[in-house]
Design an enzyme around this catalytic site. Structure first.
Site, PDB file in Angstrom:
ATOM      1  N   ARG A 143       1.655 -10.861  -2.302  1.00  0.00           N
ATOM      2  CA  ARG A 143       2.702 -11.191  -1.337  1.00  0.00           C
ATOM      3  C   ARG A 143       3.987 -11.563  -2.074  1.00  0.00           C
ATOM      4  NH1 ARG A 143       0.573  -8.903   2.066  1.00  0.00           N
ATOM      5  NH2 ARG A 143      -0.345  -9.584   4.037  1.00  0.00           N
ATOM      6  N   GLU A 180      11.453  -7.118   2.665  1.00  0.00           N
ATOM      7  CA  GLU A 180      11.143  -5.695   2.515  1.00  0.00           C
ATOM      8  C   GLU A 180      11.765  -4.888   3.648  1.00  0.00           C
ATOM      9  OE1 GLU A 180       6.877  -5.298   2.107  1.00  0.00           O
ATOM     10  OE2 GLU A 180       6.842  -6.497   0.275  1.00  0.00           O
ATOM     11  N   HIS A 230       5.520  -1.543  -1.964  1.00  0.00           N
ATOM     12  CA  HIS A 230       4.411  -2.101  -1.178  1.00  0.00           C
ATOM     13  C   HIS A 230       3.353  -1.031  -0.877  1.00  0.00           C
ATOM     14  CE1 HIS A 230       3.280  -5.540   1.790  1.00  0.00           C
ATOM     15  NE2 HIS A 230       2.215  -4.945   1.304  1.00  0.00           N
ATOM     16  N   LEU A 231       2.733  -0.547  -1.951  1.00  0.00           N
ATOM     17  CA  LEU A 231       1.747   0.532  -1.841  1.00  0.00           C
ATOM     18  C   LEU A 231       0.302   0.057  -1.907  1.00  0.00           C
ATOM     19  CD1 LEU A 231       3.383   3.198  -4.208  1.00  0.00           C
ATOM     20  CD2 LEU A 231       3.621   2.981  -1.728  1.00  0.00           C
ATOM     21  N   ALA A 259      -1.993  -1.033   0.041  1.00  0.00           N
ATOM     22  CA  ALA A 259      -2.969  -0.507   1.002  1.00  0.00           C
ATOM     23  C   ALA A 259      -2.713   0.959   1.329  1.00  0.00           C
ATOM     24  CB  ALA A 259      -2.925  -1.329   2.283  1.00  0.00           C
TER      25      ALA A 259
END
Length: 332
Positions: free
Chosen positions: A236, A265, A286-287, A289
């Protein structure tokens, strides 16, 4: 008594397996993406449950508008930062996530980023595409024999430990809840934080963002680490103080960083942009997941839990992702 879920509103893009599973259990599903807050306030009173990912913010205003009708909000992913838990609890709305759905994907990205900090694969690949042959410029270091510190020994942290042990790393870690035995089973030596900082060649964080973890990696804690320490965050934004990390990189104390998550973001602050553009930083959008397998898994897990809450299935009976469990006492 079971929860009567007849109509579900999907607010963010989720895999169609989620919609199909709900429909197969006689639950009506409407797919309405990119609704504004005002539109959602109007729509919410028509639904028993909502499904979101990261884009839609479920605020107190939205939950108040759905009071008496909305019974559950499910997030297809880990964490529930975009849902107002306090307002949900006040309105007797269950909030659930899919804590295990993207664990392997986030773990694997972490491992790849650790490797990318040891061997400068990213800049080397870019230089080749630009027609250069900079073989001597992109020498790296081995992971073998180095110490990896994992802060947060939940599902993802332990999976990282298992895999990085295979590289011959010494893996140490900290978690206030995980036991020494659970850590040891994953090949991790559990220590206290103050013991960890001076020993860590690499630090990866796998905690939620809560007051106790905000700026866990700071000017003070980085100063306690060996010169050349490398830092990874696939958890996070906000767990690492970006200004402190940037200063440590610029001074040469921190040897590199890999960042997948940000306080805002997409990133807008000048500090974040400077961090992303630093030559010793590998930055991704933010990859954690973002694999086909994780997307199916988290979508299906939300649907399974909604079905379990109705009490009408003998196959789906678990709702382990409920985060405000006190509401269960009021509705069951």
């Amino acid at each position: 008594m079971p929860i009567d879920i007849k109509r579900v509103l999907v607010c963010d893009a989720v895999d169609n397996a989620c919609v199909k599973l709900l429909q197969d259990h006689q639950i009506q599903v409407d797919y309405k993406l990119k609704l504004t807050k005002d539109e959602l306030v109007k729509e919410v009173k028509n639904y028993d449950a909502l499904i979101v990912r990261s884009d839609t913010k479920i605020t107190a205003e939205i939950l108040d508008a759905g009071a008496g009708r909305v019974k559950a909000v499910g997030r297809a992913g880990a964490g529930v930062d975009n849902i107002n838990i306090e307002a949900a609890t006040k309105n007797n709305v269950l909030v659930l996530n899919t804590p295990g759905g993207n664990s392997i994907s986030a773990c694997e990205l972490t491992c790849f980023l650790i490797g990318a900090l040891a061997r400068p694969i990213c800049p080397a690949a870019t230089s080749m595409k630009e027609g250069r042959w900079d073989r001597k410029l992109y020498s790296g270091t081995e992971l073998y024999g180095k110490t990896l510190a994992i802060l947060g020994l939940g599902r993802i942290g332990r999976e990282v430990g298992i895999r990085m042990n295979a590289f011959g790393m010494r893996v140490i870690g900290y978690d206030p809840i995980t036991t020494h035995a659970e850590a040891k089973a994953a090949g991790i030596e559990k220590l206290e934080l103050e013991q960890i900082w001076p020993q860590a060649d690499y630090i990866t964080v796998h905690t939620p963002l809560i007051p106790a973890t905000k700026n866990l990696i700071s000017t003070e804690t980085l100063a306690k680490c060996p010169k050349g320490v490398r830092v990874i965050n696939v958890a996070r934004g906000g767990i690492i103080d970006e200004a402190a990390l940037l200063a440590s990189l610029e001074s040469g104390h921190c040897g590199g960083a890999a960042v997948d998550v940000y306080p805002e973001e997409p990133p807008k602050s000048e500090t974040t942009k400077k961090l992303i553009n630093h030559p010793k930083v590998v930055a991704t959008p933010h990859l954690g997941a973002s694999t086909s397998e994780a997307q199916v898994r988290v979508a299906v897990e939300v649907a399974e839990q909604f079905i379990a809450l109705t009490g009408k299935s003998t196959v789906y009976t678990q709702y382990a992702g409920v985060v405000n469990r006190e509401v269960l006492k009021n509705v069951f």
